[in-house]
Design a protein around this motif. Structure first.
Motif, PDB file in Angstrom:
ATOM      1  N   ARG A 222       0.852  -1.190   0.000  1.00 47.87           N
ATOM      2  CA  ARG A 222       0.000   0.000   0.000  1.00 47.87           C
ATOM      3  C   ARG A 222       0.887   1.239   0.000  1.00 47.87           C
ATOM      4  O   ARG A 222       1.935   1.275   0.658  1.00 47.87           O
ATOM      5  N   VAL A 223       0.448   2.273  -0.739  1.00 50.28           N
ATOM      6  CA  VAL A 223       1.337   3.415  -0.957  1.00 50.28           C
ATOM      7  C   VAL A 223       1.749   4.093   0.353  1.00 50.28           C
ATOM      8  O   VAL A 223       2.898   4.537   0.480  1.00 50.28           O
ATOM      9  N   SER A 224       0.850   4.180   1.319  1.00 48.30           N
ATOM     10  CA  SER A 224       1.205   4.844   2.574  1.00 48.30           C
ATOM     11  C   SER A 224       2.332   4.102   3.279  1.00 48.30           C
ATOM     12  O   SER A 224       3.210   4.721   3.898  1.00 48.30           O
ATOM     13  N   SER A 225       2.348   2.767   3.166  1.00 50.35           N
ATOM     14  CA  SER A 225       3.408   1.972   3.798  1.00 50.35           C
ATOM     15  C   SER A 225       4.718   2.102   3.020  1.00 50.35           C
ATOM     16  O   SER A 225       5.792   2.270   3.610  1.00 50.35           O
ATOM     17  N   ILE A 226       4.639   2.021   1.704  1.00 46.34           N
ATOM     18  CA  ILE A 226       5.842   2.173   0.873  1.00 46.34           C
ATOM     19  C   ILE A 226       6.467   3.543   1.103  1.00 46.34           C
ATOM     20  O   ILE A 226       7.682   3.673   1.309  1.00 46.34           O
ATOM     21  N   PHE A 227       5.634   4.581   1.087  1.00 43.71           N
ATOM     22  CA  PHE A 227       6.139   5.949   1.279  1.00 43.71           C
ATOM     23  C   PHE A 227       6.782   6.111   2.661  1.00 43.71           C
ATOM     24  O   PHE A 227       7.813   6.761   2.807  1.00 43.71           O
ATOM     25  N   ALA A 228       6.141   5.517   3.687  1.00 40.69           N
ATOM     26  CA  ALA A 228       6.659   5.660   5.057  1.00 40.69           C
ATOM     27  C   ALA A 228       8.020   4.988   5.198  1.00 40.69           C
ATOM     28  O   ALA A 228       8.938   5.559   5.807  1.00 40.69           O
ATOM     29  N   TYR A 229       8.161   3.796   4.668  1.00 48.11           N
ATOM     30  CA  TYR A 229       9.450   3.108   4.754  1.00 48.11           C
ATOM     31  C   TYR A 229      10.524   3.837   3.948  1.00 48.11           C
ATOM     32  O   TYR A 229      11.677   3.934   4.383  1.00 48.11           O
ATOM     33  N   ASN A 230      10.152   4.355   2.775  1.00 46.92           N
ATOM     34  CA  ASN A 230      11.116   5.139   1.997  1.00 46.92           C
ATOM     35  C   ASN A 230      11.594   6.342   2.795  1.00 46.92           C
ATOM     36  O   ASN A 230      12.795   6.638   2.849  1.00 46.92           O
ATOM     37  N   ALA A 231      10.654   7.049   3.415  1.00 48.66           N
ATOM     38  CA  ALA A 231      11.002   8.230   4.213  1.00 48.66           C
ATOM     39  C   ALA A 231      11.915   7.854   5.367  1.00 48.66           C
ATOM     40  O   ALA A 231      12.898   8.547   5.652  1.00 48.66           O
ATOM     41  N   ALA A 232      11.612   6.741   6.036  1.00 52.31           N
ATOM     42  CA  ALA A 232      12.416   6.308   7.182  1.00 52.31           C
ATOM     43  C   ALA A 232      13.836   5.926   6.764  1.00 52.31           C
ATOM     44  O   ALA A 232      14.805   6.208   7.471  1.00 52.31           O
ATOM     45  N   TYR A 233      13.952   5.304   5.592  1.00 50.95           N
ATOM     46  CA  TYR A 233      15.265   4.859   5.113  1.00 50.95           C
ATOM     47  C   TYR A 233      15.999   5.920   4.292  1.00 50.95           C
ATOM     48  O   TYR A 233      17.071   5.651   3.757  1.00 50.95           O
ATOM     49  N   GLY A 234      15.406   7.106   4.191  1.00 47.34           N
ATOM     50  CA  GLY A 234      16.074   8.181   3.468  1.00 47.34           C
ATOM     51  C   GLY A 234      16.035   8.036   1.963  1.00 47.34           C
ATOM     52  O   GLY A 234      16.886   8.588   1.243  1.00 47.34           O
ATOM     53  N   LYS A 235      15.039   7.302   1.458  1.00 46.95           N
ATOM     54  CA  LYS A 235      14.899   7.100   0.017  1.00 46.95           C
ATOM     55  C   LYS A 235      13.825   8.036  -0.535  1.00 46.95           C
ATOM     56  O   LYS A 235      12.813   8.295   0.133  1.00 46.95           O
ATOM     57  N   ASP A 236      14.026   8.515  -1.740  1.00 50.07           N
ATOM     58  CA  ASP A 236      13.044   9.398  -2.355  1.00 50.07           C
ATOM     59  C   ASP A 236      11.697   8.684  -2.517  1.00 50.07           C
ATOM     60  O   ASP A 236      11.648   7.464  -2.753  1.00 50.07           O
ATOM     61  N   ILE A 237      10.631   9.428  -2.383  1.00 54.61           N
ATOM     62  CA  ILE A 237       9.277   8.902  -2.573  1.00 54.61           C
ATOM     63  C   ILE A 237       8.866   9.122  -4.015  1.00 54.61           C
ATOM     64  O   ILE A 237       8.990  10.226  -4.548  1.00 54.61           O
ATOM     65  N   VAL A 238       8.390   8.060  -4.661  1.00 58.76           N
ATOM     66  CA  VAL A 238       8.011   8.130  -6.071  1.00 58.76           C
ATOM     67  C   VAL A 238       6.509   7.912  -6.193  1.00 58.76           C
ATOM     68  O   VAL A 238       5.986   6.861  -5.806  1.00 58.76           O
ATOM     69  N   MET A 239       5.807   8.902  -6.733  1.00 58.60           N
ATOM     70  CA  MET A 239       4.371   8.784  -6.967  1.00 58.60           C
ATOM     71  C   MET A 239       4.115   8.387  -8.407  1.00 58.60           C
ATOM     72  O   MET A 239       4.783   8.865  -9.318  1.00 58.60           O
ATOM     73  N   LYS A 240       3.096   7.523  -8.604  1.00 58.25           N
ATOM     74  CA  LYS A 240       2.752   7.063  -9.946  1.00 58.25           C
ATOM     75  C   LYS A 240       1.409   7.631 -10.410  1.00 58.25           C
ATOM     76  O   LYS A 240       0.830   7.155 -11.377  1.00 58.25           O
ATOM     77  N   SER A 241       0.921   8.639  -9.697  1.00 60.69           N
ATOM     78  CA  SER A 241      -0.303   9.336 -10.097  1.00 60.69           C
ATOM     79  C   SER A 241      -0.235  10.756  -9.544  1.00 60.69           C
ATOM     80  O   SER A 241       0.692  11.089  -8.800  1.00 60.69           O
ATOM     81  N   LYS A 242      -1.208  11.571  -9.904  1.00 58.99           N
ATOM     82  CA  LYS A 242      -1.239  12.938  -9.371  1.00 58.99           C
ATOM     83  C   LYS A 242      -1.618  12.956  -7.897  1.00 58.99           C
ATOM     84  O   LYS A 242      -1.411  13.966  -7.217  1.00 58.99           O
TER      85      LYS A 242
END
Length: 354
Positions: A222-242
């Motif tokens: 789920r995007v909220s989980s992917i985004f949260a882990y990326n943020a925690a690990y210092g990785k850029d967040i990539v959106m695939k929609s507006k």
């Protein structure tokens, strides 16, 4: 990852514990929770175990899941205690529990959007057949109450932008395999209602909005989980929609307290939305907040056809929580606080330091 290493998470448990309503009503009771290592199930168990220690409630928790190793790793501090019982469980298989409990909270479900399209049959079965087995068990053992954790996806596509109440209905494409999740949840709600009206099994239903928090697995798609882990690990967040879709976001521990409120105060046979009225925001907004708290970049990419097929089709899944709040519940984490804590807790739990 050890979530109990995070003092922020422990403090959040303390704050939510103090907001619980009529918690003494479950004193001395046994509670079976399926999907115990999942985003919602694990938050419920954490809250119950923490409250049990502080308030001396003499609770016994039956934690159901497929993997003993996964359960042991998730609940490190509690696994060997007498009041914590691991139950080998698969929601797609027949159960034969040799014990009885006072309450059941059925969280087990395929909640991974990638898996909806890969395994739509198992997605439906884990909801409908899994609940059928538990309802038969509840009927036989005269269990006090069963709570089914459904989903806001049962509402389908609703074109207006007003928060959705429990009596609303929208459009669902019945022949789309991704609908195995929403239809599985919806048909299971009807099954719960049928057991209540025909056999008198005391059932209540919770419809959570979009739940997020540090109890999500790093395998959660789920995007909220992917985004949260990326943020925690210092990785850029990539959106695939507006990211214009409107969602009811709710911090995992707020969701856990809402479910316990419905379990103890909800009216038999009724359904309750779970939504924090201070956290109705768009996907773009949640991505922006997580990028800010993680100090990472927010990027946009065009999705593949396969990625697009997994998207939740609902443009508006904001929920009206008036019915739940009339029971006395109130979410205590707005989006800013909940998302900030999510990033910080994941970093503490995973020993990530900047």
């Amino acid at each position: 990852m050890n979530i109990y290493n995070s003092q922020i998470y422990i403090n959040d448990l303390k704050s939510v514990k103090e907001s619980l309503i009529r918690i003494n009503e479950i004193k001395g009771k046994s509670i079976l929770v399926t999907g115990a290592t999942g985003l919602i199930g694990s938050a419920i168990i954490d809250l119950l175990l923490y409250t049990n220690e502080i308030e001396n409630l003499n609770l016994k928790i039956y934690a159901c899941g497929r993997s003993e190793e996964k359960m042991r790793n998730r609940f490190k501090h509690y696994f060997e205690r007498e009041n914590f019982v691991f139950v080998k469980y698969d929601a797609c298989e027949k159960i034969n529990f040799g014990f009885s409990v006072d309450y059941i909270v059925h969280c087990a479900s395929n909640a991974n959007p990638i898996e909806y399209t890969k395994h739509p049959v198992e997605t439906m079965m884990s909801n409908f057949y899994g609940m059928y087995q538990l309802l038969q068990y509840a009927k036989k053992k005269l269990i006090n109450r069963v709570l089914y954790v459904s989903s806001s996806e049962v509402y389908g596509q609703i074109l207006n932008k007003e928060p959705i109440d429990e009596n609303s209905h929208g459009y669902i494409d019945f022949l789309n395999p991704r609908s195995s999740y929403s239809i599985g949840k919806l048909s299971t709600e009807t099954l719960c209602s049928s057991f209540y009206h025909e056999y008198g099994v005391d059932v209540v239903i919770a419809r959570p909005g979009h739940i997020y928090g540090p109890t999500a697995s790093n395998q959660d798609s789920r995007v909220s989980s992917i985004f949260a882990y990326n943020a925690a690990y210092g990785k850029d967040i990539v959106m695939k929609s507006k990211g214009t879709q409107l969602r009811s976001y709710c911090y995992c521990l707020d969701c856990a307290s809402a479910i316990l409120t419905i379990l103890t105060k909800g009216k038999s046979g009724e359904v309750y939305n779970i939504s924090n009225s201070n956290s109705i925001i768009s996907i773009y907004e949640i991505a922006s907040l997580l990028a800010y708290f993680g100090k990472v970049n927010l990027k946009m990419e065009v999705p593949t056809e396969l990625e697009s097929s997994r998207f939740n089709p609902m443009t508006n899944s904001s929920l009206n929580s008036d019915k739940l709040e009339e029971l006395g519940w109130k979410g205590i984490f707005d989006a800013n606080t909940g998302l900030k804590h999510t990033v910080e807790i994941l970093r503490e739990a995973c020993n990530i330091y900047y």
